[in-house]
Design an enzyme around this catalytic site. Structure first.
Site, PDB file in Angstrom:
ATOM      1  N   THR A 149       0.840  -1.196   0.000  1.00  0.00           N
ATOM      2  CA  THR A 149       0.000   0.000   0.000  1.00  0.00           C
ATOM      3  C   THR A 149       0.880   1.254   0.000  1.00  0.00           C
ATOM      4  O   THR A 149       1.821   1.342   0.784  1.00  0.00           O
ATOM      5  CB  THR A 149      -0.901  -0.012   1.254  1.00  0.00           C
ATOM      6  OG1 THR A 149      -1.606  -1.248   1.251  1.00  0.00           O
ATOM      7  CG2 THR A 149      -1.873   1.155   1.255  1.00  0.00           C
ATOM      8  N   THR A 150       0.533   2.194  -0.864  1.00  0.00           N
ATOM      9  CA  THR A 150       1.329   3.418  -0.978  1.00  0.00           C
ATOM     10  C   THR A 150       0.550   4.601  -0.391  1.00  0.00           C
ATOM     11  O   THR A 150      -0.647   4.505  -0.149  1.00  0.00           O
ATOM     12  CB  THR A 150       1.668   3.703  -2.453  1.00  0.00           C
ATOM     13  OG1 THR A 150       0.457   3.613  -3.223  1.00  0.00           O
ATOM     14  CG2 THR A 150       2.682   2.711  -2.987  1.00  0.00           C
ATOM     15  N   ALA A 185       7.335  -1.623   0.420  1.00  0.00           N
ATOM     16  CA  ALA A 185       7.914  -1.517  -0.922  1.00  0.00           C
ATOM     17  C   ALA A 185       6.938  -0.793  -1.832  1.00  0.00           C
ATOM     18  O   ALA A 185       5.875  -1.336  -2.164  1.00  0.00           O
ATOM     19  CB  ALA A 185       8.216  -2.902  -1.490  1.00  0.00           C
ATOM     20  N   ASN A 200       7.076  -0.355  -4.834  1.00  0.00           N
ATOM     21  CA  ASN A 200       6.893  -1.099  -6.086  1.00  0.00           C
ATOM     22  C   ASN A 200       7.589  -2.453  -5.966  1.00  0.00           C
ATOM     23  O   ASN A 200       8.788  -2.519  -5.711  1.00  0.00           O
ATOM     24  CB  ASN A 200       7.446  -0.308  -7.277  1.00  0.00           C
ATOM     25  CG  ASN A 200       6.801  -0.747  -8.574  1.00  0.00           C
ATOM     26  OD1 ASN A 200       6.690  -1.951  -8.821  1.00  0.00           O
ATOM     27  ND2 ASN A 200       6.359   0.178  -9.386  1.00  0.00           N
ATOM     28  N   PHE A 201       6.816  -3.531  -6.147  1.00  0.00           N
ATOM     29  CA  PHE A 201       7.350  -4.889  -6.023  1.00  0.00           C
ATOM     30  C   PHE A 201       7.863  -5.428  -7.356  1.00  0.00           C
ATOM     31  O   PHE A 201       8.380  -6.538  -7.403  1.00  0.00           O
ATOM     32  CB  PHE A 201       6.266  -5.844  -5.506  1.00  0.00           C
ATOM     33  CG  PHE A 201       5.952  -5.719  -4.044  1.00  0.00           C
ATOM     34  CD1 PHE A 201       6.893  -6.056  -3.081  1.00  0.00           C
ATOM     35  CD2 PHE A 201       4.705  -5.289  -3.618  1.00  0.00           C
ATOM     36  CE1 PHE A 201       6.603  -5.969  -1.729  1.00  0.00           C
ATOM     37  CE2 PHE A 201       4.399  -5.193  -2.266  1.00  0.00           C
ATOM     38  CZ  PHE A 201       5.347  -5.539  -1.314  1.00  0.00           C
ATOM     39  N   HIS A 250      -0.958   6.001 -14.297  1.00  0.00           N
ATOM     40  CA  HIS A 250      -1.666   4.898 -13.646  1.00  0.00           C
ATOM     41  C   HIS A 250      -3.137   4.865 -14.054  1.00  0.00           C
ATOM     42  O   HIS A 250      -3.675   5.855 -14.540  1.00  0.00           O
ATOM     43  CB  HIS A 250      -1.583   5.028 -12.122  1.00  0.00           C
ATOM     44  CG  HIS A 250      -0.265   4.575 -11.563  1.00  0.00           C
ATOM     45  ND1 HIS A 250       0.836   5.381 -11.524  1.00  0.00           N
ATOM     46  CD2 HIS A 250       0.119   3.378 -11.038  1.00  0.00           C
ATOM     47  CE1 HIS A 250       1.858   4.713 -10.991  1.00  0.00           C
ATOM     48  NE2 HIS A 250       1.445   3.497 -10.695  1.00  0.00           N
ATOM     49  N   LYS A 264      -6.724   4.847  -8.940  1.00  0.00           N
ATOM     50  CA  LYS A 264      -5.664   5.032  -7.942  1.00  0.00           C
ATOM     51  C   LYS A 264      -5.996   6.194  -7.006  1.00  0.00           C
ATOM     52  O   LYS A 264      -6.408   7.267  -7.462  1.00  0.00           O
ATOM     53  CB  LYS A 264      -4.326   5.260  -8.653  1.00  0.00           C
ATOM     54  CG  LYS A 264      -3.150   5.311  -7.714  1.00  0.00           C
ATOM     55  CD  LYS A 264      -1.836   5.089  -8.427  1.00  0.00           C
ATOM     56  CE  LYS A 264      -0.660   5.208  -7.467  1.00  0.00           C
ATOM     57  NZ  LYS A 264      -0.720   4.252  -6.354  1.00  0.00           N
ATOM     58  N   GLY A 282       3.591   6.046  -5.165  1.00  0.00           N
ATOM     59  CA  GLY A 282       4.683   5.710  -4.236  1.00  0.00           C
ATOM     60  C   GLY A 282       5.997   5.525  -4.970  1.00  0.00           C
ATOM     61  O   GLY A 282       7.067   5.884  -4.467  1.00  0.00           O
ATOM     62  N   THR A 283       5.921   4.988  -6.169  1.00  0.00           N
ATOM     63  CA  THR A 283       7.140   4.764  -6.970  1.00  0.00           C
ATOM     64  C   THR A 283       7.780   6.103  -7.351  1.00  0.00           C
ATOM     65  O   THR A 283       9.008   6.250  -7.275  1.00  0.00           O
ATOM     66  CB  THR A 283       6.784   3.974  -8.254  1.00  0.00           C
ATOM     67  OG1 THR A 283       6.043   2.805  -7.870  1.00  0.00           O
ATOM     68  CG2 THR A 283       8.013   3.574  -9.031  1.00  0.00           C
TER      69      THR A 283
HETATM   70  N1  LIG Z   1       3.857  -1.923  -4.006  1.00  0.00           N
HETATM   71  C1  LIG Z   1       3.418  -2.294  -5.201  1.00  0.00           C
HETATM   72  O1  LIG Z   1       4.136  -2.908  -6.001  1.00  0.00           O
HETATM   73  C2  LIG Z   1       2.007  -1.980  -5.575  1.00  0.00           C
HETATM   74  C3  LIG Z   1       1.252  -1.256  -4.723  1.00  0.00           C
HETATM   75  N2  LIG Z   1      -0.033  -0.969  -5.015  1.00  0.00           N
HETATM   76  C4  LIG Z   1      -0.767  -0.287  -3.956  1.00  0.00           C
HETATM   77  O2  LIG Z   1      -1.569  -1.266  -3.304  1.00  0.00           O
HETATM   78  C5  LIG Z   1      -2.778  -0.679  -2.830  1.00  0.00           C
HETATM   79  C6  LIG Z   1      -3.965  -1.451  -3.383  1.00  0.00           C
HETATM   80  O3  LIG Z   1      -4.003  -1.301  -4.770  1.00  0.00           O
HETATM   81  P1  LIG Z   1      -5.124  -2.012  -5.682  1.00  0.00           P
HETATM   82  O4  LIG Z   1      -5.149  -3.465  -5.405  1.00  0.00           O
HETATM   83  O5  LIG Z   1      -4.882  -1.520  -7.046  1.00  0.00           O
HETATM   84  O6  LIG Z   1      -6.446  -1.313  -5.093  1.00  0.00           O
HETATM   85  P2  LIG Z   1      -7.925  -1.896  -5.051  1.00  0.00           P
HETATM   86  O7  LIG Z   1      -8.814  -0.730  -4.806  1.00  0.00           O
HETATM   87  O8  LIG Z   1      -8.185  -2.761  -6.226  1.00  0.00           O
HETATM   88  O9  LIG Z   1      -7.908  -2.822  -3.750  1.00  0.00           O
HETATM   89  C7  LIG Z   1      -7.929  -2.362  -2.437  1.00  0.00           C
HETATM   90  C8  LIG Z   1      -8.793  -3.316  -1.649  1.00  0.00           C
HETATM   91  O10 LIG Z   1      -8.701  -2.982  -0.265  1.00  0.00           O
HETATM   92  C9  LIG Z   1      -9.993  -3.118   0.268  1.00  0.00           C
HETATM   93  N3  LIG Z   1     -10.119  -2.393   1.513  1.00  0.00           N
HETATM   94  C10 LIG Z   1     -10.380  -1.071   1.717  1.00  0.00           C
HETATM   95  N4  LIG Z   1     -10.428  -0.825   3.024  1.00  0.00           N
HETATM   96  C11 LIG Z   1     -10.207  -2.001   3.657  1.00  0.00           C
HETATM   97  C12 LIG Z   1     -10.147  -2.390   5.019  1.00  0.00           C
HETATM   98  N5  LIG Z   1     -10.362  -1.522   6.007  1.00  0.00           N
HETATM   99  N6  LIG Z   1      -9.887  -3.679   5.302  1.00  0.00           N
HETATM  100  C13 LIG Z   1      -9.679  -4.567   4.328  1.00  0.00           C
HETATM  101  N7  LIG Z   1      -9.727  -4.266   3.019  1.00  0.00           N
HETATM  102  C14 LIG Z   1      -9.990  -2.992   2.694  1.00  0.00           C
HETATM  103  C15 LIG Z   1     -10.908  -2.602  -0.818  1.00  0.00           C
HETATM  104  O11 LIG Z   1     -12.239  -3.018  -0.606  1.00  0.00           O
HETATM  105  P3  LIG Z   1     -13.457  -2.168  -1.272  1.00  0.00           P
HETATM  106  O12 LIG Z   1     -13.256  -2.275  -2.747  1.00  0.00           O
HETATM  107  O13 LIG Z   1     -14.679  -2.835  -0.787  1.00  0.00           O
HETATM  108  O14 LIG Z   1     -13.292  -0.775  -0.783  1.00  0.00           O
HETATM  109  C16 LIG Z   1     -10.275  -3.263  -2.032  1.00  0.00           C
HETATM  110  O15 LIG Z   1     -10.758  -4.566  -2.229  1.00  0.00           O
HETATM  111  C17 LIG Z   1      -2.706   0.797  -3.274  1.00  0.00           C
HETATM  112  O16 LIG Z   1      -2.201   1.571  -2.211  1.00  0.00           O
HETATM  113  C18 LIG Z   1      -1.716   0.782  -4.419  1.00  0.00           C
HETATM  114  O17 LIG Z   1      -1.042   2.005  -4.579  1.00  0.00           O
HETATM  115  C19 LIG Z   1      -0.619  -1.368  -6.174  1.00  0.00           C
HETATM  116  C20 LIG Z   1       0.107  -2.058  -7.098  1.00  0.00           C
HETATM  117  C21 LIG Z   1       1.490  -2.414  -6.880  1.00  0.00           C
HETATM  118  O1  LIG Z   2      -1.799   1.854  -7.471  1.00  0.00           O
HETATM  119  C1  LIG Z   2      -1.117   1.179  -8.283  1.00  0.00           C
HETATM  120  O2  LIG Z   2      -1.624   0.562  -9.210  1.00  0.00           O
HETATM  121  C2  LIG Z   2       0.331   1.122  -8.083  1.00  0.00           C
HETATM  122  N1  LIG Z   2       0.834   1.668  -7.023  1.00  0.00           N
HETATM  123  C3  LIG Z   2       2.198   1.686  -6.654  1.00  0.00           C
HETATM  124  C4  LIG Z   2       2.694   3.100  -6.599  1.00  0.00           C
HETATM  125  O3  LIG Z   2       1.979   3.980  -6.080  1.00  0.00           O
HETATM  126  O4  LIG Z   2       3.810   3.370  -7.040  1.00  0.00           O
HETATM  127  C5  LIG Z   2       3.044   0.756  -7.484  1.00  0.00           C
HETATM  128  C6  LIG Z   2       2.648   0.661  -8.921  1.00  0.00           C
HETATM  129  O5  LIG Z   2       3.025   1.833  -9.547  1.00  0.00           O
HETATM  130  C7  LIG Z   2       1.157   0.392  -9.057  1.00  0.00           C
END
Ligand SMILES: NC(=O)C1=CN([C@@H]2O[C@H](COP(=O)(O)OP(=O)(O)OC[C@H]3O[C@@H](n4cnc5c(N)ncnc54)[C@H](OP(=O)(O)O)[C@@H]3O)[C@@H](O)[C@H]2O)C=CC1
Ligand SMILES: O=C(O)C1=N[C@H](C(=O)O)C[C@H](O)C1
Length: 266
Positions: free
Chosen positions: A100-101, A125, A127-128, A155, A159, A165-166
């Protein structure tokens, strides 16, 4: 090696569901539970679109972390909830792996201090994807020779945080080698607010949000008579999963916070 017992927060999300599929295929990992906003008490298998796994879903993070015997919490939710889950996990002796970012500097410092106090590993991280980690490292190297640089991150339009975050991490790495200075003309004026992007020590970050995109970044360096562009694209969220797997394995050996996958790669 004994199984690493994992809880996933955000299992229905774009990243969380991909993480479940990775865990399902990985014999050394065992999913012991999930934290979601809905589906309390149901099995993961009962939720449409999720893998056929028996782990239970909890809507209370406190209850999940209190009842389940877990080694690692993977958080892929939102900045607000990711921060709360990370602190709660540490309070319960569970090591967080956070994708989470959008955490603030103050939140990062709090988590760093709590991890140190508890002597528990945390991996945060932004970005993974290994390619993105290399893009950030190459950018840091390039900035030594090209101090004028702008970051363009692109993106999907769902988002929550901007800049990504990256992009924030890329700017921080560049700041380590670049003298702070204003870029562009000294008398430059924005005739529409925001036209020149966000400013980090004079370096600009531009954030694009469009349907159809996943996660992309270009770091553009300018020098006399030349530009250099370092670019990375995630075309599928599978791109992040080898990094998530590595972080789960490595966090078990850590007793403090590590920010960035580059610290875990050989
Ligand atoms: N580090 C990395 O490499 C990457 C990081 N990310 C980051 O990861 C995070 C998630 O991204 P992404 O999967 O695209 O987002 P999504 O919106 O697809 O997924 C987030 C999920 O979290 C759920 N959620 C919200 N609040 C809660 C809570 N209190 N308890 C449990 N679950 C909850 C949401 O549910 P609902 O839909 O019902 O609200 C949703 O299913 C972002 O911060 C993104 O920036 C993304 C890609 C790569
Ligand atoms: O929200 C995303 O999708 C992503 N979030 C991360 C970020 O904020 O850098 C990693 C990647 O870019 C995807």
């Amino acid at each position: 090696m004994a199984d690493i017992k994992v809880i996933v927060a955000g299992p229905r999300g774009k990243m969380g569901s991909e993480a479940l599929r990775m865990i399902e295929k990985e014999p050394a990992f065992q999913l012991v539970g999930c934290i979601d906003r809905i589906h309390d008490g149901q099995k993961v298998a009962e939720v449409e679109g999720l893998p056929k796994m028996d782990a239970l879903i909890y809507t209370s993070a406190e209850k999940a972390l209190g009842e389940l015997e877990a080694d690692v919490l993977i958080d892929l939710t939102t900045p607000e909830h990711g921060y709360k889950h990370t602190k709660l996990a540490l309070e319960h002796g569970v090591r967080p792996v956070v994708g989470t970012t959008g955490f603030t500097e103050v939140q990062m410092e709090e988590i760093t201090n709590l991890a140190e106090k508890k002597e528990l590993g945390v991996v945060i991280a932004p970005n993974f994807a290994v390619g993105a980690v290399l893009m950030m490292q190459f950018s840091k190297w390039a900035a030594k020779h090209f101090p004028d640089v702008e970051i363009i991150e692109k993106h999907h339009d769902q988002k929550l945080d901007a800049p990504s975050g990256t992009a924030v991490k890329t700017a921080q790495l560049i700041q380590e080698v670049r003298e702070s200075h204003k870029q562009g003309h000294t008398d430059e004026k924005e005739t529409i607010d925001g036209a020149r992007g966000a400013d980090v020590d004079g370096m600009k970050i531009h954030s694009m949000r469009l349907p159809g995109l996943i996660a992309h970044q270009e770091v553009v360096f300018g020098g006399l008579g030349q530009t250099l562009t370092i670019k990375h694209d995630s075309h599928h969220r599978e791109s992040f999963m080898s990094g998530v797997k590595l972080a789960i394995e490595k966090v078990m050996e850590l007793d403090q916070l590590v920010y960035g996958l580059e610290h875990l790669l050989d």
